[in-house]
Design a protein around this motif. Sequence first.
Motif, mmCIF file in Angstrom:
data_model
loop_
_atom_site.group_PDB
_atom_site.id
_atom_site.type_symbol
_atom_site.label_atom_id
_atom_site.label_comp_id
_atom_site.label_asym_id
_atom_site.label_seq_id
_atom_site.Cartn_x
_atom_site.Cartn_y
_atom_site.Cartn_z
ATOM 1 N N THR A 237 -28.198 46.518 -29.084
ATOM 2 C CA THR A 237 -27.103 46.354 -30.051
ATOM 3 C C THR A 237 -26.454 44.977 -29.905
ATOM 4 O O THR A 237 -25.278 44.864 -29.527
ATOM 5 C CB THR A 237 -26.036 47.447 -29.842
ATOM 6 N N PRO A 238 -27.184 43.910 -30.211
ATOM 7 C CA PRO A 238 -26.613 42.574 -30.029
ATOM 8 C C PRO A 238 -25.475 42.251 -30.987
ATOM 9 O O PRO A 238 -24.705 41.320 -30.743
ATOM 10 C CB PRO A 238 -27.806 41.651 -30.275
ATOM 11 N N GLY A 239 -25.333 43.014 -32.064
ATOM 12 C CA GLY A 239 -24.358 42.653 -33.088
ATOM 13 C C GLY A 239 -22.984 43.244 -32.933
ATOM 14 O O GLY A 239 -22.103 42.970 -33.747
ATOM 15 N N ILE A 240 -22.749 44.079 -31.914
ATOM 16 C CA ILE A 240 -21.415 44.668 -31.757
ATOM 17 C C ILE A 240 -20.797 44.183 -30.445
ATOM 18 O O ILE A 240 -21.509 43.859 -29.496
ATOM 19 C CB ILE A 240 -21.459 46.213 -31.791
ATOM 20 N N PRO A 241 -19.464 44.126 -30.373
ATOM 21 C CA PRO A 241 -18.810 43.655 -29.142
ATOM 22 C C PRO A 241 -19.133 44.552 -27.952
ATOM 23 O O PRO A 241 -19.491 45.722 -28.095
ATOM 24 C CB PRO A 241 -17.318 43.715 -29.500
ATOM 25 N N ASN A 242 -18.966 43.985 -26.766
ATOM 26 C CA ASN A 242 -19.242 44.722 -25.536
ATOM 27 C C ASN A 242 -18.074 45.628 -25.166
ATOM 28 O O ASN A 242 -16.911 45.279 -25.346
ATOM 29 C CB ASN A 242 -19.483 43.756 -24.381
ATOM 30 N N ASN A 243 -18.403 46.767 -24.603
ATOM 31 C CA ASN A 243 -17.420 47.663 -23.996
ATOM 32 C C ASN A 243 -18.181 48.697 -23.181
ATOM 33 O O ASN A 243 -19.419 48.707 -23.171
ATOM 34 C CB ASN A 243 -16.516 48.323 -25.052
ATOM 35 N N ASP A 244 -17.461 49.566 -22.510
ATOM 36 C CA ASP A 244 -18.119 50.527 -21.624
ATOM 37 C C ASP A 244 -18.983 51.534 -22.363
ATOM 38 O O ASP A 244 -19.878 52.145 -21.770
ATOM 39 C CB ASP A 244 -17.064 51.264 -20.788
ATOM 40 N N GLY A 245 -18.748 51.723 -23.668
ATOM 41 C CA GLY A 245 -19.593 52.641 -24.421
ATOM 42 C C GLY A 245 -21.027 52.182 -24.504
ATOM 43 O O GLY A 245 -21.952 52.998 -24.585
ATOM 44 N N ALA A 246 -21.239 50.862 -24.452
ATOM 45 C CA ALA A 246 -22.591 50.313 -24.582
ATOM 46 C C ALA A 246 -23.428 50.525 -23.338
ATOM 47 O O ALA A 246 -24.643 50.308 -23.367
ATOM 48 C CB ALA A 246 -22.514 48.824 -24.922
#
Length: 549
Positions: free
Chosen positions: A297-306
Amino acid sequence: MTPTFDAVDLSILWERLVSITDEGATALIRTSFSTLVREGFDLSVLIFDADARMIAQSTKCIPVFIGTAPITLSHMLRKFPGATLDPGDVVISNDPTIGTGHMYDLAVMRPIFRNGTLAGYAMSITHLPDIGGMGFSVSATEIYHEGLRLPITKLVKKGVLDDDLMELIKLNVRVPDQVAGDIFANISCTSVVVRHVLEFMDEYGLASLTPLADEILAQSENAVRQALLAMPDAEYTSRAQVEAYDEVRTLRCRVVKAGDRLTVDFEGTGPCVGAGINVPFPYTRAMALYALKCITTPGIPNNDGATALIDVVAPVGSILAAVPPAPSAGRHTIGHFVVPLIFDAMARIVPDRVTAASGLIDIMTFQGRHDDGREMAANYFVCGGFGGLQGMDGRQTTPGSSNMGTTPIEVFEPLSGLVVEEKSLLADSGGAGAFRGGAGQTVVMRNGTARDMVFFAMANRTMFAAEGLFGGRPGARRRHMIDGVEVDGQGRHVLVPGAELRLEQAGGGGYGPPDERPTTAIARDIDDGFLTPEGAVASYGPRAAGLGG
């Protein structure tokens, strides 16, 4: 009543949180004293909710900091639970075993209180210009040689700075003004983030960040889940040999994709070495998560869900899961190979989402004195070429596995006392392929002071070039030379007054068979200076003869 968010509201609120971290990063860059932050952007700014879940990070952000910050915060809260924190507290640590892998990175955390209730945490992480010890190098044989290792501690208590702790830090570093300035910049940064988070909560009537965090993390986790489910279940392995000071180590990787879960296992990787290139596990994990984020998922911001659906394991005591007293100041020297290692394994599953291996980044430290007697400690970053990928050539002089910027020559020269005499593209360094690897570069610098200068090298790709993918050829290897004599890429050297240091940076690997590269593209490479006419013939055969110009 728990608030709900429609898709539009969620997008607005999510982007607003990212903009707050960007505002904090801007404050950090503008107030820092060292070029590492002001020019190199070796930093990250992050927001966590009250449950210590990362929900946003700054756009200018080092990948490894994103992956290690949640681990660092969990350890901070283990020592200082939320109930023991007060408004105005600032907690710090540079312990490599619970953070970014070396003592040069300082994590600074400030709790966010709203109306007396803990609402979340702001954190910034930056690379300090010095932390004492031997200096930023791979030459240490134990972690105790590498500098001042700070336990998790409160640098600021209820808004009052611990002057004794600041004095201790300043007494142990070579450039105390720069180090103290960067620490205060981090403190200011977290203050800015806290202020804007509280304004954000007031503006949108949020009593807590938790419901918003639930939505953000769920969206990210579901996006990763869908990406994983679209991939075939498979198990693939890869291996790479790396120069490890005066030894060679083999890194091994096994990727297991099953349903909506993915596991990366580094079992079989060689043991630690007696030099500062060992990699604590949080760094290895962060590099692995970064590689998989690029793939899924390179197009969404990073967070712990990833990261919720991904497991990373490595054998304790291996060079990718080092524990004290193993030194680790130059952990990037080995750790940056984690990304190409995973890309190589995943190439069989998603060939269109990975790159050939990159030339990686070359980080050096210079120590000495200016002619007026002032002590000097300066870092210099220079990049190799990026690996080729399906449908695109590798970029020239672009860092792989990280994204630090370079210090402008006009800033570096007066800071270091070195004179940069050449900075040019290195022709014929990118690997040939249907899509060629990016070119490296040549940098030549001279000791312009009247004193000896110590040069600590932390290079890789000196023995093992960036490999190509699917028939692409490897890029050129990295070389360091002092006055025309090639020197070890990992170790300590002395530059006498007037000595010349020549750095030739590794090229990226090519992607796909070279005979599939169009002749017009080869001619353009010659015209652009990426290939010499002779190099074109060597790489692409007789059909390249007479091209260019």
